[in-house]
Design a protein around this motif. Structure first.
Motif, short mmCIF file in Angstrom:
data_model
loop_
_atom_site.label_atom_id
_atom_site.label_comp_id
_atom_site.label_asym_id
_atom_site.label_seq_id
_atom_site.Cartn_x
_atom_site.Cartn_y
_atom_site.Cartn_z
N ARG A 8 3.99 12.82 19.17
CA ARG A 8 3.19 11.18 18.39
C ARG A 8 4.08 10.26 18.78
O ARG A 8 5.29 9.76 18.42
CB ARG A 8 2.45 11.47 16.79
N PHE A 9 2.83 9.03 18.53
CA PHE A 9 2.83 7.49 18.89
C PHE A 9 2.48 6.55 18.01
O PHE A 9 1.30 7.11 18.57
CB PHE A 9 3.52 7.18 20.49
N GLY A 16 2.84 -4.53 25.48
CA GLY A 16 3.23 -4.07 26.64
C GLY A 16 4.31 -3.71 26.47
O GLY A 16 4.59 -2.66 27.22
N SER A 17 4.29 -2.74 25.12
CA SER A 17 5.17 -1.34 25.20
C SER A 17 4.50 -0.84 25.31
O SER A 17 3.27 -0.20 24.71
CB SER A 17 6.45 -1.47 24.02
N TRP A 18 4.64 0.62 26.51
CA TRP A 18 3.90 1.42 26.08
C TRP A 18 4.92 3.27 25.84
O TRP A 18 4.98 3.51 26.92
CB TRP A 18 2.95 1.74 27.40
N GLU A 22 4.42 5.90 28.74
CA GLU A 22 6.05 6.19 29.18
C GLU A 22 6.40 8.21 29.39
O GLU A 22 7.21 8.34 30.18
CB GLU A 22 7.37 5.30 29.09
N PHE A 23 6.72 8.47 28.12
CA PHE A 23 6.83 9.39 27.58
C PHE A 23 5.86 10.64 28.56
O PHE A 23 6.69 11.94 29.08
CB PHE A 23 6.94 9.76 26.00
#
Length: 60
Positions: A8-9, A16-18, A22-23
């Motif tokens: 979970r994120f 701009g951060s994903w 990426e995971f």
């Protein structure tokens, strides 16, 4: 079919951060068919894997 949550994120990450994407991409590189979905109720991104339910053996 069922789903298993791998990670979970929080949705409010830096612009701009994903991290969820990426995971999930790293899992796909390992051969795991991971994808990202949004859980609106908790305002989080979930990395999930869909799993087929085991087939039941029919007894006759």
């Amino acid at each position: 079919m069922s789903r298993r949550v791998l990670e979970r994120f929080p949705a409010g990450g830096p612009r701009g951060s994903w991290p969820a994407e990426e995971f999930a991409g790293a899992r796909r590189d390992e051969g795991v068919p991971a994808r990202v979905v949004m859980d609106l109720a908790s305002d989080t991104f979930l990395v999930i894997v869909e799993q087929r339910a085991p087939e039941r053996i029919r007894e006759e």
